[in-house]
Design a protein around this motif. Structure first.
Motif, PDB file in Angstrom:
ATOM      1  N   GLU A 118      32.316  43.910  -3.076  1.00 36.71           N
ATOM      2  CA  GLU A 118      30.845  44.494  -3.077  1.00 36.71           C
ATOM      3  C   GLU A 118      30.011  44.159  -4.010  1.00 36.71           C
ATOM      4  O   GLU A 118      30.458  43.998  -5.299  1.00 36.71           O
ATOM      5  N   GLY A 119      28.701  43.589  -3.635  1.00 33.94           N
ATOM      6  CA  GLY A 119      27.882  43.117  -4.436  1.00 33.94           C
ATOM      7  C   GLY A 119      28.082  41.646  -4.946  1.00 33.94           C
ATOM      8  O   GLY A 119      27.310  41.145  -5.683  1.00 33.94           O
ATOM      9  N   LYS A 120      29.034  40.985  -4.180  1.00 31.10           N
ATOM     10  CA  LYS A 120      29.279  39.518  -4.864  1.00 31.10           C
ATOM     11  C   LYS A 120      28.695  38.721  -3.591  1.00 31.10           C
ATOM     12  O   LYS A 120      28.390  39.206  -2.531  1.00 31.10           O
ATOM     13  N   LYS A 121      28.425  37.523  -4.009  1.00 30.10           N
ATOM     14  CA  LYS A 121      28.053  36.610  -3.145  1.00 30.10           C
ATOM     15  C   LYS A 121      28.990  35.843  -2.337  1.00 30.10           C
ATOM     16  O   LYS A 121      29.999  35.352  -2.953  1.00 30.10           O
ATOM     17  N   ILE A 122      29.102  36.039  -1.055  1.00 28.83           N
ATOM     18  CA  ILE A 122      30.025  35.572  -0.305  1.00 28.83           C
ATOM     19  C   ILE A 122      29.850  34.313   0.482  1.00 28.83           C
ATOM     20  O   ILE A 122      28.863  34.285   1.435  1.00 28.83           O
ATOM     21  N   GLY A 123      30.668  33.178   0.294  1.00 33.33           N
ATOM     22  CA  GLY A 123      30.407  31.862   1.100  1.00 33.33           C
ATOM     23  C   GLY A 123      31.025  32.058   2.367  1.00 33.33           C
ATOM     24  O   GLY A 123      32.397  32.341   2.513  1.00 33.33           O
ATOM     25  N   VAL A 124      30.598  31.628   3.619  1.00 27.32           N
ATOM     26  CA  VAL A 124      31.343  31.600   4.818  1.00 27.32           C
ATOM     27  C   VAL A 124      31.061  30.523   5.652  1.00 27.32           C
ATOM     28  O   VAL A 124      30.189  29.800   5.442  1.00 27.32           O
ATOM     29  N   GLN A 125      31.906  30.223   6.876  1.00 23.52           N
ATOM     30  CA  GLN A 125      31.204  29.198   7.670  1.00 23.52           C
ATOM     31  C   GLN A 125      30.507  29.861   8.662  1.00 23.52           C
ATOM     32  O   GLN A 125      31.038  30.836   9.396  1.00 23.52           O
ATOM     33  N   GLN A 126      29.513  29.564   9.182  1.00 21.41           N
ATOM     34  CA  GLN A 126      28.421  30.051  10.192  1.00 21.41           C
ATOM     35  C   GLN A 126      29.303  30.451  11.510  1.00 21.41           C
ATOM     36  O   GLN A 126      30.181  29.621  12.083  1.00 21.41           O
ATOM     37  N   GLY A 127      29.274  31.547  11.862  1.00 21.08           N
ATOM     38  CA  GLY A 127      29.519  31.949  13.062  1.00 21.08           C
ATOM     39  C   GLY A 127      31.055  32.312  13.271  1.00 21.08           C
ATOM     40  O   GLY A 127      31.567  32.859  14.430  1.00 21.08           O
ATOM     41  N   THR A 128      31.805  32.240  12.245  1.00 25.34           N
ATOM     42  CA  THR A 128      33.417  32.295  12.275  1.00 25.34           C
ATOM     43  C   THR A 128      33.405  33.874  12.114  1.00 25.34           C
ATOM     44  O   THR A 128      32.508  34.769  11.526  1.00 25.34           O
ATOM     45  N   THR A 129      34.687  34.685  12.195  1.00 24.21           N
ATOM     46  CA  THR A 129      34.983  35.774  12.246  1.00 24.21           C
ATOM     47  C   THR A 129      34.903  36.310  10.496  1.00 24.21           C
ATOM     48  O   THR A 129      34.300  37.262  10.147  1.00 24.21           O
ATOM     49  N   GLY A 130      35.003  35.244   9.571  1.00 29.33           N
ATOM     50  CA  GLY A 130      34.861  35.560   8.385  1.00 29.33           C
ATOM     51  C   GLY A 130      33.273  35.884   8.053  1.00 29.33           C
ATOM     52  O   GLY A 130      32.879  36.934   7.295  1.00 29.33           O
ATOM     53  N   ASP A 131      32.465  35.089   8.660  1.00 33.24           N
ATOM     54  CA  ASP A 131      30.830  35.730   8.653  1.00 33.24           C
ATOM     55  C   ASP A 131      30.624  37.061   9.155  1.00 33.24           C
ATOM     56  O   ASP A 131      30.153  37.659   8.623  1.00 33.24           O
ATOM     57  N   LEU A 132      31.309  37.027  10.539  1.00 37.57           N
ATOM     58  CA  LEU A 132      30.914  38.357  11.266  1.00 37.57           C
ATOM     59  C   LEU A 132      31.241  39.717  10.536  1.00 37.57           C
ATOM     60  O   LEU A 132      30.808  40.440  10.159  1.00 37.57           O
ATOM     61  N   TYR A 133      32.824  39.430   9.913  1.00 39.40           N
ATOM     62  CA  TYR A 133      33.195  40.873   9.364  1.00 39.40           C
ATOM     63  C   TYR A 133      32.596  40.943   7.859  1.00 39.40           C
ATOM     64  O   TYR A 133      32.027  41.866   7.816  1.00 39.40           O
ATOM     65  N   CYS A 134      32.228  39.724   7.350  1.00 42.88           N
ATOM     66  CA  CYS A 134      31.704  40.035   5.946  1.00 42.88           C
ATOM     67  C   CYS A 134      30.177  40.691   6.176  1.00 42.88           C
ATOM     68  O   CYS A 134      29.643  41.472   5.152  1.00 42.88           O
ATOM     69  N   SER A 135      29.565  40.004   7.071  1.00 44.05           N
ATOM     70  CA  SER A 135      27.899  40.595   7.215  1.00 44.05           C
ATOM     71  C   SER A 135      28.196  41.912   7.736  1.00 44.05           C
ATOM     72  O   SER A 135      27.201  42.666   7.347  1.00 44.05           O
ATOM     73  N   ASP A 136      29.101  42.444   8.616  1.00 44.67           N
ATOM     74  CA  ASP A 136      29.274  43.946   8.928  1.00 44.67           C
ATOM     75  C   ASP A 136      29.563  44.662   7.560  1.00 44.67           C
ATOM     76  O   ASP A 136      28.833  45.727   7.581  1.00 44.67           O
ATOM     77  N   ASP A 137      30.535  44.270   6.896  1.00 43.94           N
ATOM     78  CA  ASP A 137      31.091  45.021   5.831  1.00 43.94           C
ATOM     79  C   ASP A 137      30.205  44.964   4.493  1.00 43.94           C
ATOM     80  O   ASP A 137      30.183  45.883   3.674  1.00 43.94           O
ATOM     81  N   TYR A 138      29.562  43.909   3.962  1.00 42.47           N
ATOM     82  CA  TYR A 138      28.755  43.753   2.879  1.00 42.47           C
ATOM     83  C   TYR A 138      27.269  43.603   3.192  1.00 42.47           C
ATOM     84  O   TYR A 138      26.574  43.272   2.050  1.00 42.47           O
ATOM     85  N   GLY A 139      27.087  43.414   4.176  1.00 42.80           N
ATOM     86  CA  GLY A 139      25.356  43.190   4.409  1.00 42.80           C
ATOM     87  C   GLY A 139      24.934  41.898   4.630  1.00 42.80           C
ATOM     88  O   GLY A 139      25.791  40.872   3.945  1.00 42.80           O
ATOM     89  N   GLU A 140      24.036  41.425   5.505  1.00 44.74           N
ATOM     90  CA  GLU A 140      23.704  40.013   5.742  1.00 44.74           C
ATOM     91  C   GLU A 140      23.411  39.405   4.273  1.00 44.74           C
ATOM     92  O   GLU A 140      23.594  38.221   4.399  1.00 44.74           O
ATOM     93  N   ASP A 141      22.584  39.991   3.456  1.00 43.15           N
ATOM     94  CA  ASP A 141      22.251  39.468   2.143  1.00 43.15           C
ATOM     95  C   ASP A 141      23.323  38.897   1.352  1.00 43.15           C
ATOM     96  O   ASP A 141      22.999  38.110   0.313  1.00 43.15           O
ATOM     97  N   ALA A 142      24.442  39.459   1.278  1.00 42.02           N
ATOM     98  CA  ALA A 142      25.623  39.253   0.760  1.00 42.02           C
ATOM     99  C   ALA A 142      26.241  37.758   0.958  1.00 42.02           C
ATOM    100  O   ALA A 142      26.810  37.178   0.289  1.00 42.02           O
ATOM    101  N   VAL A 143      25.938  37.587   2.341  1.00 41.64           N
ATOM    102  CA  VAL A 143      26.550  36.183   2.795  1.00 41.64           C
ATOM    103  C   VAL A 143      25.940  35.073   2.928  1.00 41.64           C
ATOM    104  O   VAL A 143      24.623  34.831   3.344  1.00 41.64           O
ATOM    105  N   THR A 144      26.271  34.172   2.568  1.00 38.77           N
ATOM    106  CA  THR A 144      25.641  32.599   2.589  1.00 38.77           C
ATOM    107  C   THR A 144      26.332  31.936   3.544  1.00 38.77           C
ATOM    108  O   THR A 144      27.615  31.708   3.579  1.00 38.77           O
TER     109      THR A 144
END
Ligand code: GLN
Length: 278
Positions: free
Chosen positions: A164-190
């Motif tokens: 929570e509140g951390k900057k999360i790096g993901v690979q675009q369009g992967t489930t890591g991206d989808l789950y983190c965007s849902d759980d922590y918000g779009e802004d948290a995800v790069t």
């Protein structure tokens, strides 16, 4: 008489060459790369075009769309794409008596490539999700994956609860991206186009962690100093092969080939070759 025969064979040769010349070229945006398992015959075959979609065109070339930066499932060894998916894909093509070709594209271009017929199937450590199932069919699962979190060794992040509140790096369009965007918000995800780029961003401090599949995570951590994988697992998933909705014939064939390759131990042998027991 001899001259006529020679002339005839020359004409035949010219006609054959002309016919080959008409074969559609591989689509410009995609880098096509063949694995060791593919034969040179695949080179002269059509690599997908608007007019003759791979999924429906005669069926002699099985084109696997992937993103080849996902060791040990698909990655480059010199100019060849190797890995679990590359080998299982080649084994399926062999079962089906088809030539095999790999098209290396961005991960989130894989489903569109299947839908447009540029690729016959998508195989990229791809997780079965309800949303993806709206756009493609999936075969039976051939492997499982786990979304894990990579952090720097000295990171204050000790478990999923600390994300929570951390900057999360993901690979675009992967489930890591989808789950983190849902759980922590779009802004948290790069989002990065490759997992490797997300890991580089972690190393240079642009993000605090990377959420990605466990096996690629292990290889990223072993290839880069100062990283570790958290013990807690973020999500469990099934990997399967994606095939165009309308191409149920290919779906049935690939499922039958997979069944055989799972039953006769080929799939397990391939997995064991790339993932060593700990
Ligand atoms: N399993 C993840 C997904 O399907 C990641 C796959 C990948 O990056 N190749 O979204």
């Amino acid at each position: 008489m001899k001259k006529v025969a020679m002339l005839l064979s020359l004409l035949l040769l010219l006609a054959t060459m002309a016919a080959c010349g008409e074969a559609p070229a591989s689509s410009g945006a995609n880098t096509s790369s063949k694995t060791e398992a593919s034969s040179s015959a695949a080179e002269s075959s059509a690599a997908g075009s608007e007019e003759t979609p791979a999924s429906t065109a005669g069926g002699d070339v099985l084109i696997m769309a992937t993103n080849a930066f996902f060791e040990p499932y698909e990655y480059y060894e010199g100019d060849n794409i190797v890995g679990i998916d590359a080998e299982i894909g080649a084994a399926i093509a062999k079962e089906l008596g088809m030539e095999f070709q790999i098209s290396d594209i961005e991960f989130d271009s894989i489903i569109p490539a299947i839908q447009s017929g540029k690729a016959s199937m998508g195989m990229a450590g791809m997780t079965v999700t309800p949303d993806r199932e709206k756009n493609v069919n999936f075969t039976k699962s051939y492997a499982t994956g786990i979304q894990v979190v990579i952090v720097k060794e000295d990171s204050p992040i000790a478990s999923i609860d600390d994300l929570e509140g951390k900057k999360i790096g993901v690979q675009q369009g992967t489930t890591g991206d989808l789950y983190c965007s849902d759980d922590y918000g779009e802004d948290a995800v790069t989002r990065y186009s490759k997992g490797t780029d997300a890991v580089m961003a972690l190393l240079s401090g642009k993000v605090d962690c990377v959420v990605i599949d466990n096996e690629p995570a292990k290889s990223f951590v072993s290839q880069n100093e100062g990283l570790k994988i958290l013990d807690t697992e973020y999500a469990l998933e099934d990997y399967a092969i994606a095939i165009a909705k309308e191409n149920t014939e290919l779906l049935d064939k690939v499922n039958a080939a997979l069944d055989k390759l799972i039953t006769d131990g080929t799939v397990q042998d391939i997995v064991d070759k790339y993932i060593k027991a700990e």
